[in-house]
Design an enzyme around this catalytic site. Sequence first.
Site, PDB file in Angstrom:
ATOM      1  N   LYS A 174      -0.669  10.637 -42.459  1.00  0.00           N
ATOM      2  CA  LYS A 174      -1.313  10.081 -43.649  1.00  0.00           C
ATOM      3  C   LYS A 174      -2.545   9.270 -43.252  1.00  0.00           C
ATOM      4  CE  LYS A 174      -0.728   6.353 -46.174  1.00  0.00           C
ATOM      5  NZ  LYS A 174      -2.112   6.137 -46.602  1.00  0.00           N
ATOM      6  N   GLU A 249      -0.794  -0.183 -33.263  1.00  0.00           N
ATOM      7  CA  GLU A 249      -2.137  -0.650 -32.877  1.00  0.00           C
ATOM      8  C   GLU A 249      -2.634  -1.500 -34.033  1.00  0.00           C
ATOM      9  OE1 GLU A 249      -3.422  -0.141 -30.000  1.00  0.00           O
ATOM     10  OE2 GLU A 249      -2.005   1.359 -29.284  1.00  0.00           O
ATOM     11  N   CYS A 283     -11.864  -2.734 -34.818  1.00  0.00           N
ATOM     12  CA  CYS A 283     -10.843  -3.672 -34.334  1.00  0.00           C
ATOM     13  C   CYS A 283     -11.265  -4.311 -33.014  1.00  0.00           C
ATOM     14  CB  CYS A 283      -9.525  -2.941 -34.173  1.00  0.00           C
ATOM     15  SG  CYS A 283      -9.688  -1.464 -33.163  1.00  0.00           S
ATOM     16  N   GLU A 384      -8.290 -12.603 -38.684  1.00  0.00           N
ATOM     17  CA  GLU A 384      -9.192 -11.457 -38.569  1.00  0.00           C
ATOM     18  C   GLU A 384      -9.952 -11.270 -39.888  1.00  0.00           C
ATOM     19  OE1 GLU A 384      -7.459  -7.499 -38.627  1.00  0.00           O
ATOM     20  OE2 GLU A 384      -8.809  -6.888 -37.016  1.00  0.00           O
TER      21      GLU A 384
HETATM   22  P1  NAD Z   1      -3.673  -1.306 -43.411  1.00  0.00           P
HETATM   23  O1  NAD Z   1      -2.586  -1.870 -42.582  1.00  0.00           O
HETATM   24  O2  NAD Z   1      -3.880  -1.831 -44.768  1.00  0.00           O
HETATM   25  O3  NAD Z   1      -3.472   0.269 -43.596  1.00  0.00           O
HETATM   26  C1  NAD Z   1      -3.368   1.152 -42.506  1.00  0.00           C
HETATM   27  C2  NAD Z   1      -2.599   2.390 -42.936  1.00  0.00           C
HETATM   28  O4  NAD Z   1      -1.263   2.008 -43.237  1.00  0.00           O
HETATM   29  C3  NAD Z   1      -3.150   3.050 -44.200  1.00  0.00           C
HETATM   30  O5  NAD Z   1      -3.036   4.452 -44.078  1.00  0.00           O
HETATM   31  C4  NAD Z   1      -2.208   2.536 -45.274  1.00  0.00           C
HETATM   32  O6  NAD Z   1      -2.107   3.376 -46.387  1.00  0.00           O
HETATM   33  C5  NAD Z   1      -0.896   2.479 -44.507  1.00  0.00           C
HETATM   34  N1  NAD Z   1       0.112   1.578 -45.066  1.00  0.00           N
HETATM   35  C6  NAD Z   1      -0.090   0.447 -45.794  1.00  0.00           C
HETATM   36  N2  NAD Z   1       1.112  -0.081 -46.157  1.00  0.00           N
HETATM   37  C7  NAD Z   1       2.057   0.709 -45.614  1.00  0.00           C
HETATM   38  C8  NAD Z   1       3.485   0.683 -45.620  1.00  0.00           C
HETATM   39  N3  NAD Z   1       4.168  -0.251 -46.266  1.00  0.00           N
HETATM   40  N4  NAD Z   1       4.149   1.645 -44.949  1.00  0.00           N
HETATM   41  C9  NAD Z   1       3.479   2.604 -44.291  1.00  0.00           C
HETATM   42  N5  NAD Z   1       2.138   2.703 -44.261  1.00  0.00           N
HETATM   43  C10 NAD Z   1       1.430   1.761 -44.916  1.00  0.00           C
HETATM   44  O7  NAD Z   1      -4.979  -1.422 -42.526  1.00  0.00           O
HETATM   45  P2  NAD Z   1      -6.457  -1.075 -42.952  1.00  0.00           P
HETATM   46  O8  NAD Z   1      -6.945  -2.139 -43.866  1.00  0.00           O
HETATM   47  O9  NAD Z   1      -6.541   0.359 -43.355  1.00  0.00           O
HETATM   48  O10 NAD Z   1      -7.213  -1.191 -41.540  1.00  0.00           O
HETATM   49  C11 NAD Z   1      -7.737  -2.364 -41.043  1.00  0.00           C
HETATM   50  C12 NAD Z   1      -6.845  -2.937 -39.977  1.00  0.00           C
HETATM   51  O11 NAD Z   1      -6.607  -1.992 -38.968  1.00  0.00           O
HETATM   52  C13 NAD Z   1      -7.473  -4.132 -39.277  1.00  0.00           C
HETATM   53  O12 NAD Z   1      -6.513  -5.134 -39.121  1.00  0.00           O
HETATM   54  C14 NAD Z   1      -7.860  -3.574 -37.914  1.00  0.00           C
HETATM   55  O13 NAD Z   1      -7.936  -4.513 -36.863  1.00  0.00           O
HETATM   56  C15 NAD Z   1      -6.785  -2.588 -37.685  1.00  0.00           C
HETATM   57  N6  NAD Z   1      -7.196  -1.611 -36.687  1.00  0.00           N
HETATM   58  C16 NAD Z   1      -6.617  -1.655 -35.461  1.00  0.00           C
HETATM   59  C17 NAD Z   1      -7.010  -0.762 -34.472  1.00  0.00           C
HETATM   60  C18 NAD Z   1      -6.383  -0.757 -33.110  1.00  0.00           C
HETATM   61  O14 NAD Z   1      -6.560   0.198 -32.401  1.00  0.00           O
HETATM   62  N7  NAD Z   1      -5.658  -1.795 -32.731  1.00  0.00           N
HETATM   63  C19 NAD Z   1      -7.984   0.193 -34.774  1.00  0.00           C
HETATM   64  C20 NAD Z   1      -8.553   0.204 -36.040  1.00  0.00           C
HETATM   65  C21 NAD Z   1      -8.144  -0.702 -37.001  1.00  0.00           C
END
Ligand code: NAD
Length: 483
Positions: A174, A249, A283, A384
């Site tokens: 997803k 991650e 990130c 963040e």
């Molecule tokens: P998010 O956690 O809101 O969403 C990430 C994914 O998880 C999306 O596909 C979302 O639909 C899904 N999701 C949300 N709630 C869920 C649940 N209850 N169960 C299962 N899936 C669920 O994050 P975002 O806003 O899309 O991305 C930004 C964040 O991602 C920032 O904190 C950033 O630092 C982090 N990030 C980390 C890395 C890394 O490699 N460490 C890389 C890129 C982004």
Amino acid sequence: MIQIKNYINGQYCDPTTHSWLDNYNPSTGEVYSQIAESTSDDIQSAYEAAKAAFPSWSQTPIEERSRILLKIADLIEANLDNLAEAESKDNGKPLSLAKAVDIPRASANFRFFGNAITQFASEAHESVGRNTMNFTLRQPIGVVGCISPWNLPLYLFTWKVAPAIAAGNCVVAKPSEVTPMTAYLLGDILSQAGLPKGVLNIVHGSGPSAGQAIVKHPDIKAISFTGGTKTGEHLARTAAPMFKKLSLELGGKNPNLIFADCDYDKMLAVTVKSSFANQGQICLCGSRIYVEESIAEQFKKDFVEKVSKMQVGNPMDSNTNLGALVSKPHMEKVLSYIDIAQKEGGKLLHGGNRVIVPGFEEGYYVEPTIIAVDTNDCTIQKEEVFGPVVTIATFKTEEEALALANDVRYGLSATLWSKDLDRTMRISKKLEAGIVWVNTWLNRDLRTPFGGVKASGVGREGGFEALRFFTEPKNVCITYNES
Ligand code: NAD
């Protein structure tokens, strides 16, 4: 209006509920497509397709799996222009960035793991004197789940699904509901490349509905997740009692340590990028700058001067350095952090406001923002922001720099600028981070382990680490007769 459908069992299909979510173009604020709002029924269909495909795909010779992955890589490359435009429109990032980084990297992910799987080997342990040989079988897990965020949409989606299928698993994946377009377009490429149906199923929808259904599914045995730390915590709470394999991650609040003895010009140019690339929505961006006191005033002046020349505007314009933030709620969150930082004593050195771009008045643009702080004990140093906002603080000694850098709950990456090799070694060993860049930033070799410590995650991606995650090691112990 284009409908972003699920790709299940090798075919595009509507969500079972026939309901759709709005998908926005962040550069204009307009709804420009509709996203399948999937539920657990769609996840079940995707799971069944994956389960049916697994016996054959897991037994497909490695050379054949590799050939298909390389073909997907070629097709992504051949569709570079289309995919880059789609990514830029969906995410708000400059088209030039999508063309130079996001889409080439998506192709590189398939190429890398298509090649890596042909070199992936397991260990053998001879128990000398006991007529016993142990070897490790590394078998694919079965059906696995991959969930990715919006900041580097196709780049991070493929970073997960490529090693998963290379290792012989079948996948329910997803992408973020905020940026689903390029994962949707990937479906066609998978079909063209001849990936057998059911091997990679792409389901769209919200996190709490479609995402949660993947994590909760009793027979999806491993979850590779990239996203926010809060979501990661929630996911771990669901998956841990089910004893699923988890790779998380998560977020970052990365320090950028600048010593007076660095290559100043190089540091300055790279620090502009590490602060504001992709509107600061990477990130790995260095959002907390710590600069040695003796050069702090000079640095602030030069940094502000360079940043003030950056163009914020239409992502499709080749002169644009910063495009739009990904969504209205995200823009509002970023602006509120800027506000809080000032209320807590931060001094605005540059930016701080929404930008109204002529012709794109409803788009989500924010100025690159620099805030000077004199304490680590404030919200902007702890949380963040994930936007075009950096702070600058000063330090006097190496020990102080290290203490400030580690004084945060996150531990994803760190950047270190100094020509003193001894110092860079000392600090690299003590930084609480999964990745340390010395005199460089975002310099990636896909063979290296990628991931964070502390609240930035659990597990490592990249290279053979990813292939190890997506396989289950089994010890086979054989005894034999000498005669
Ligand atoms: P998010 O956690 O809101 O969403 C990430 C994914 O998880 C999306 O596909 C979302 O639909 C899904 N999701 C949300 N709630 C869920 C649940 N209850 N169960 C299962 N899936 C669920 O994050 P975002 O806003 O899309 O991305 C930004 C964040 O991602 C920032 O904190 C950033 O630092 C982090 N990030 C980390 C890395 C890394 O490699 N460490 C890389 C890129 C982004």
